[in-house]
Design an enzyme around this catalytic site. Structure first.
Site, mmCIF file in Angstrom:
data_model
loop_
_atom_site.group_PDB
_atom_site.id
_atom_site.type_symbol
_atom_site.label_atom_id
_atom_site.label_comp_id
_atom_site.label_asym_id
_atom_site.label_seq_id
_atom_site.Cartn_x
_atom_site.Cartn_y
_atom_site.Cartn_z
ATOM 1 C CD GLU A 14 -3.904 -11.486 -11.420
ATOM 2 O OE1 GLU A 14 -4.951 -10.923 -12.066
ATOM 3 O OE2 GLU A 14 -2.924 -10.685 -10.884
ATOM 4 C CE1 TYR B 72 -4.426 -1.698 0.571
ATOM 5 C CE2 TYR B 72 -2.797 -3.340 1.390
ATOM 6 C CZ TYR B 72 -3.958 -3.048 0.921
ATOM 7 O OH TYR B 72 -5.089 -3.810 0.671
ATOM 8 C CG ASN C 12 -11.347 -0.519 -8.021
ATOM 9 O OD1 ASN C 12 -11.554 0.296 -9.090
ATOM 10 N ND2 ASN C 12 -10.476 -1.567 -8.319
ATOM 11 C CB CYS D 78 -7.677 -2.457 -6.201
ATOM 12 S SG CYS D 78 -9.188 -3.528 -6.116
ATOM 13 C CG HIS D 79 -6.555 -8.688 -7.683
ATOM 14 N ND1 HIS D 79 -6.987 -7.952 -8.739
ATOM 15 C CD2 HIS D 79 -5.479 -9.330 -8.268
ATOM 16 C CE1 HIS D 79 -6.753 -8.360 -9.975
ATOM 17 N NE2 HIS D 79 -5.719 -9.140 -9.716
#
Lengths: 246, 186
Positions: free
Chosen positions: A178, A120, A143, A151-152
């Protein structure tokens, strides 16, 4: 109807509205498949405005945007591949109605590649507000276009995925899908290692940077802080730019 | 309010489903609102902005209305009232501060559908009259546009402008007389 040329001339001044006008007023919506199951997506002529999972999509969009929501004939360009592959930088977004800060935060988060995560504090530094770490968390939590603004990929530095619009479990699931090795990040964090450096290149990275993942065990050095790495003679990676969060 | 079945399709659709009803509302009144906006503002781009803003505000307003209020709505007069409010406010703020909103997209200044020949014809006929309209005092211009361009009955104009019907008629006839003078012997 009338013989008067003036009245006939005035009546002839009436005209129909141009065809594209409705698209400036109303948003369109459809459902689309994603790694998190079916999502509802609203978009305007400017781009994707809202992504929602589960019930209450129309009411939530109405409260947020105050625009009529009509069914779409076809998905906007790039939406389906972006959701499928997680590479969303080419998709146009409609971020009107957000504060400048929130917009900056989302655009910064958008630069994180698939398969990598950033803390962050890194986003806070990117947007020029290094102390606004909590505000960054709040902005990402609100978001409107999750997945399209990834944003993940912004996580806590201790390797815990952290909160997410669609729930912490979904966040972990997405990151694992991912190719982010969250277990490895957590193991490093427990050992107080937040940066990885390579003695062959002399570069120090975030652990999930693709440059860091290529470092072989023999040449890998962990650091707790960037300052320690720099003292040891390493320079910050130009790809993941850890200097920003130091 | 008791008998929903005898309502016109637009209001019925609005009561059924706000978003679907909005599409009906837009389809039914887009021409009236746009024509009025175009002839009041005199510019295609402004007319698009005014029309979009009018329908957007209408949607936001109707989202908060009770069913009874929707059933009692006179959609055309209501939309034109919203349009006139926006137009007057715009004209007022424009005279005070000109900077445009940078977040909004740029707009075309001409009708993109129009062919060159059409534009030429319009230039010869409509433009002159449109230009004369813009020379009328505001009261008369609004009244003439509503009465003779979009063909509203006098009582509905009175509702839109919140003035007596007699005043509407006198604005219209003074406006027409002025147009005839401006245009020579039409």
């Amino acid at each position: 109807m009338t013989q008067d040329p003036l009245l006939a001339g005035l009546a002839a001044l009436a005209t129909d509205a141009p065809d594209g006008l409705l698209e400036r007023i109303a948003a369109r919506w459809l459902t689309a498949p994603s790694p998190l199951g079916e999502l509802s997506v609203a978009f305007t002529g400017q781009g994707i405005a809202y992504v929602h999972r589960g019930e209450g999509f129309a009411a939530a969009f109405r409260a947020r945007a105050g625009r009529p929501l009509l069914p779409a004939d076809r998905p906007p360009a790039g939406l389906l591949p972006a959701l499928r592959t997680g590479r969303s930088s080419g998709v146009a977004l409609d971020l009107r109605g957000l504060s400048d800060f929130q917009r900056d935060v989302l655009l910064a988060a958008r630069t994180i590649p698939r398969g990598e995560v950033r803390p962050y504090a890194w986003i806070a530094a990117q947007v020029g507000r290094p102390k606004a770490v909590r505000a960054v968390g709040a902005a990402l939590g609100a978001n409107p276009v999750p997945l399209l603004v990834p944003c993940h990929r912004v996580t806590r530095s201790d390797g815990v995925a952290g909160d997410y619009v669609f729930g912490a479990a979904a966040k972990e699931r997405l990151l694992v899908a991912e190719g982010v090795d969250l277990d490895a990040v957590r193991r490093l964090a427990r050992a107080r290692v937040f940066y990885l450096a390579s003695d062959t290149t002399g570069v120090v990275c975030f652990p999930t940077c693709h440059n860091a993942r290529r470092i072989t065990a023999a040449h890998r050095h962990g650091f707790r802080s960037l300052a320690q790495a720099q003292e040891a003679g390493y320079r910050p990676c130009r790809t993941c730019r850890p200097a920003l969060a130091a | 309010m008791s008998d929903i079945d005898c309502l016109d399709p637009v209001r019925k659709a609005l009561l059924d489903d706000l978003d679907g009803g909005f599409a009906e509302l837009f389809g039914a009144y887009r021409g009236v609102v746009f024509s009025t906006a175009l002839r009041l503002s005199g510019r295609w781009a402004d007319a698009e902005d005014l029309t979009a803003e009018t329908f957007l505000r209408a949607y936001r307003a109707v989202a908060g209305y009770e069913r009874e209020r929707i059933a009692a709505l006179q959609p055309r007069a209501w939309l034109l009232t919203i349009l006139l409010n926006i137009w007057r406010n715009c004209a007022r703020t424009k005279s005070r501060k000109p900077p445009p909103d940078l977040h909004e997209e740029p707009v075309d200044t001409v009708d993109p559908r129009e062919s060159v020949e059409d534009a030429a014809v319009r230039h010869e006929t409509g433009d002159k009259l449109a230009e004369m309209l813009s020379m009328l005092p505001e009261d008369q211009r609004v009244a003439v546009v509503l009465r003779h361009v979009v063909d509203l009955p006098v009582h509905e104009i009175a509702t839109v402008l919140r003035i007596p019907q007699g005043t509407v008629k006198s604005h219209v006839s003074r406006g027409l007389r002025r147009l005839r003078t401006l245009g020579g012997v039409q």
